[in-house]
Design a protein around this motif. Sequence first.
Motif, PDB file in Angstrom:
ATOM      1  N   ASN A  52       0.814  -1.217   0.000  1.00 54.64           N
ATOM      2  CA  ASN A  52       0.000   0.000   0.000  1.00 54.64           C
ATOM      3  C   ASN A  52       0.848   1.268   0.000  1.00 54.64           C
ATOM      4  O   ASN A  52       0.323   2.358  -0.190  1.00 54.64           O
ATOM      5  CB  ASN A  52      -0.937   0.015   1.212  1.00 54.64           C
ATOM      6  CG  ASN A  52      -2.149  -0.850   1.001  1.00 54.64           C
ATOM      7  OD1 ASN A  52      -2.742  -0.848  -0.073  1.00 54.64           O
ATOM      8  ND2 ASN A  52      -2.526  -1.605   2.018  1.00 54.64           N
ATOM      9  N   ARG A  58      -4.964   2.968   4.971  1.00 53.62           N
ATOM     10  CA  ARG A  58      -5.694   4.036   4.297  1.00 53.62           C
ATOM     11  C   ARG A  58      -5.806   5.289   5.158  1.00 53.62           C
ATOM     12  O   ARG A  58      -5.702   6.405   4.659  1.00 53.62           O
ATOM     13  CB  ARG A  58      -7.063   3.528   3.845  1.00 53.62           C
ATOM     14  CG  ARG A  58      -6.934   2.744   2.546  1.00 53.62           C
ATOM     15  CD  ARG A  58      -7.855   1.565   2.428  1.00 53.62           C
ATOM     16  NE  ARG A  58      -7.640   0.847   1.188  1.00 53.62           N
ATOM     17  CZ  ARG A  58      -6.634   0.010   0.951  1.00 53.62           C
ATOM     18  NH1 ARG A  58      -5.732  -0.226   1.880  1.00 53.62           N
ATOM     19  NH2 ARG A  58      -6.503  -0.596  -0.208  1.00 53.62           N
ATOM     20  N   THR A 104      -4.984  -6.985  -0.398  1.00 54.34           N
ATOM     21  CA  THR A 104      -4.538  -5.621  -0.646  1.00 54.34           C
ATOM     22  C   THR A 104      -4.995  -5.138  -2.014  1.00 54.34           C
ATOM     23  O   THR A 104      -5.374  -3.984  -2.172  1.00 54.34           O
ATOM     24  CB  THR A 104      -3.011  -5.534  -0.503  1.00 54.34           C
ATOM     25  OG1 THR A 104      -2.661  -5.960   0.825  1.00 54.34           O
ATOM     26  CG2 THR A 104      -2.512  -4.117  -0.713  1.00 54.34           C
ATOM     27  N   PHE A 105      -4.986  -6.024  -3.002  1.00 52.53           N
ATOM     28  CA  PHE A 105      -5.406  -5.666  -4.356  1.00 52.53           C
ATOM     29  C   PHE A 105      -6.768  -6.259  -4.686  1.00 52.53           C
ATOM     30  O   PHE A 105      -7.048  -6.590  -5.838  1.00 52.53           O
ATOM     31  CB  PHE A 105      -4.345  -6.122  -5.367  1.00 52.53           C
ATOM     32  CG  PHE A 105      -3.005  -5.487  -5.122  1.00 52.53           C
ATOM     33  CD1 PHE A 105      -2.850  -4.107  -5.140  1.00 52.53           C
ATOM     34  CD2 PHE A 105      -1.899  -6.269  -4.845  1.00 52.53           C
ATOM     35  CE1 PHE A 105      -1.619  -3.511  -4.901  1.00 52.53           C
ATOM     36  CE2 PHE A 105      -0.655  -5.689  -4.608  1.00 52.53           C
ATOM     37  CZ  PHE A 105      -0.513  -4.307  -4.637  1.00 52.53           C
ATOM     38  N   ILE A 106      -7.630  -6.355  -3.687  1.00 52.50           N
ATOM     39  CA  ILE A 106      -8.933  -7.010  -3.843  1.00 52.50           C
ATOM     40  C   ILE A 106      -9.789  -6.331  -4.910  1.00 52.50           C
ATOM     41  O   ILE A 106     -10.643  -6.964  -5.530  1.00 52.50           O
ATOM     42  CB  ILE A 106      -9.658  -7.096  -2.484  1.00 52.50           C
ATOM     43  CG1 ILE A 106     -10.725  -8.186  -2.516  1.00 52.50           C
ATOM     44  CG2 ILE A 106     -10.189  -5.737  -2.046  1.00 52.50           C
ATOM     45  CD1 ILE A 106     -11.179  -8.642  -1.147  1.00 52.50           C
ATOM     46  N   HIS A 107      -9.541  -5.057  -5.148  1.00 51.57           N
ATOM     47  CA  HIS A 107     -10.306  -4.316  -6.148  1.00 51.57           C
ATOM     48  C   HIS A 107     -10.026  -4.806  -7.579  1.00 51.57           C
ATOM     49  O   HIS A 107     -10.806  -4.538  -8.477  1.00 51.57           O
ATOM     50  CB  HIS A 107      -9.987  -2.822  -6.045  1.00 51.57           C
ATOM     51  CG  HIS A 107      -8.554  -2.505  -6.291  1.00 51.57           C
ATOM     52  ND1 HIS A 107      -7.590  -2.722  -5.325  1.00 51.57           N
ATOM     53  CD2 HIS A 107      -7.912  -2.034  -7.382  1.00 51.57           C
ATOM     54  CE1 HIS A 107      -6.414  -2.376  -5.822  1.00 51.57           C
ATOM     55  NE2 HIS A 107      -6.585  -1.964  -7.056  1.00 51.57           N
ATOM     56  N   GLU A 108      -8.930  -5.526  -7.768  1.00 54.44           N
ATOM     57  CA  GLU A 108      -8.583  -5.986  -9.116  1.00 54.44           C
ATOM     58  C   GLU A 108      -9.320  -7.267  -9.517  1.00 54.44           C
ATOM     59  O   GLU A 108      -9.884  -7.338 -10.588  1.00 54.44           O
ATOM     60  CB  GLU A 108      -7.071  -6.199  -9.223  1.00 54.44           C
ATOM     61  CG  GLU A 108      -6.302  -4.892  -9.120  1.00 54.44           C
ATOM     62  CD  GLU A 108      -4.800  -5.082  -9.132  1.00 54.44           C
ATOM     63  OE1 GLU A 108      -4.322  -6.232  -9.242  1.00 54.44           O
ATOM     64  OE2 GLU A 108      -4.101  -4.055  -9.024  1.00 54.44           O
ATOM     65  N   ASP A 109      -9.273  -8.280  -8.658  1.00 48.76           N
ATOM     66  CA  ASP A 109      -9.866  -9.579  -9.019  1.00 48.76           C
ATOM     67  C   ASP A 109     -10.613 -10.236  -7.872  1.00 48.76           C
ATOM     68  O   ASP A 109     -10.882 -11.436  -7.934  1.00 48.76           O
ATOM     69  CB  ASP A 109      -8.768 -10.561  -9.473  1.00 48.76           C
ATOM     70  CG  ASP A 109      -8.102 -10.140 -10.761  1.00 48.76           C
ATOM     71  OD1 ASP A 109      -8.818  -9.702 -11.675  1.00 48.76           O
ATOM     72  OD2 ASP A 109      -6.858 -10.241 -10.850  1.00 48.76           O
ATOM     73  N   GLY A 110     -10.879  -9.519  -6.808  1.00 44.76           N
ATOM     74  CA  GLY A 110     -11.429 -10.173  -5.632  1.00 44.76           C
ATOM     75  C   GLY A 110     -10.373 -11.110  -5.061  1.00 44.76           C
ATOM     76  O   GLY A 110      -9.180 -10.845  -5.154  1.00 44.76           O
ATOM     77  N   ASN A 118      -5.324  -3.035   6.196  1.00 43.41           N
ATOM     78  CA  ASN A 118      -5.633  -2.213   5.031  1.00 43.41           C
ATOM     79  C   ASN A 118      -6.413  -0.966   5.429  1.00 43.41           C
ATOM     80  O   ASN A 118      -6.204   0.112   4.856  1.00 43.41           O
ATOM     81  CB  ASN A 118      -6.352  -3.038   3.959  1.00 43.41           C
ATOM     82  CG  ASN A 118      -5.385  -3.802   3.092  1.00 43.41           C
ATOM     83  OD1 ASN A 118      -4.713  -3.241   2.243  1.00 43.41           O
ATOM     84  ND2 ASN A 118      -5.293  -5.104   3.311  1.00 43.41           N
TER      85      ASN A 118
END
Length: 153
Positions: free
Chosen positions: A52, A141, A102-108, A137
């Motif tokens: 992050n 933020r 951390t990158f859940i917004h990309e592919d779940g 996370n």
Amino acid sequence: MAAERRVHLSRSARPAYDALAAFSRTVGEFAAEAGVDERLKELVQLHASQLNGCAYCVRVHVDRAVAAGVDADVIAQLAVWRESGVFTERERAALELAEAFTFIHEDGIPDDVYDRVGGVLSEAEYVALSWVLVSINAFNRITIAGRYPVPPK
């Protein structure tokens, strides 16, 4: 040049921040009960904070990782864990889960990651680490948005 002034969320809405801190403590207790040791918990929190770009949380979790027995060599190799031989299968699964959250917004949480991680971690460990990752996370933020200064050593 004057320093940029940002709202410090942990001071400006203290009850909300206190609730998040209490949530984090509850998650930590839940993780311990599920068999997630401090070393593993700190490795995933440190890696998520690195991903992050949260310098504040990286500092905090490096110190906590060292207190949990993680040495400088392991910390240095965290960014290249896939190519490194210093991590256990369990740690590698947890680090992969950290990246997915951390990158859940990309592919779940992709099915292959879920299956691979679930083949190594128990359901209780998976659930506990998932909540640890939700918590870190959120903290990342808050500190990134407020540009919190990195605490001195």
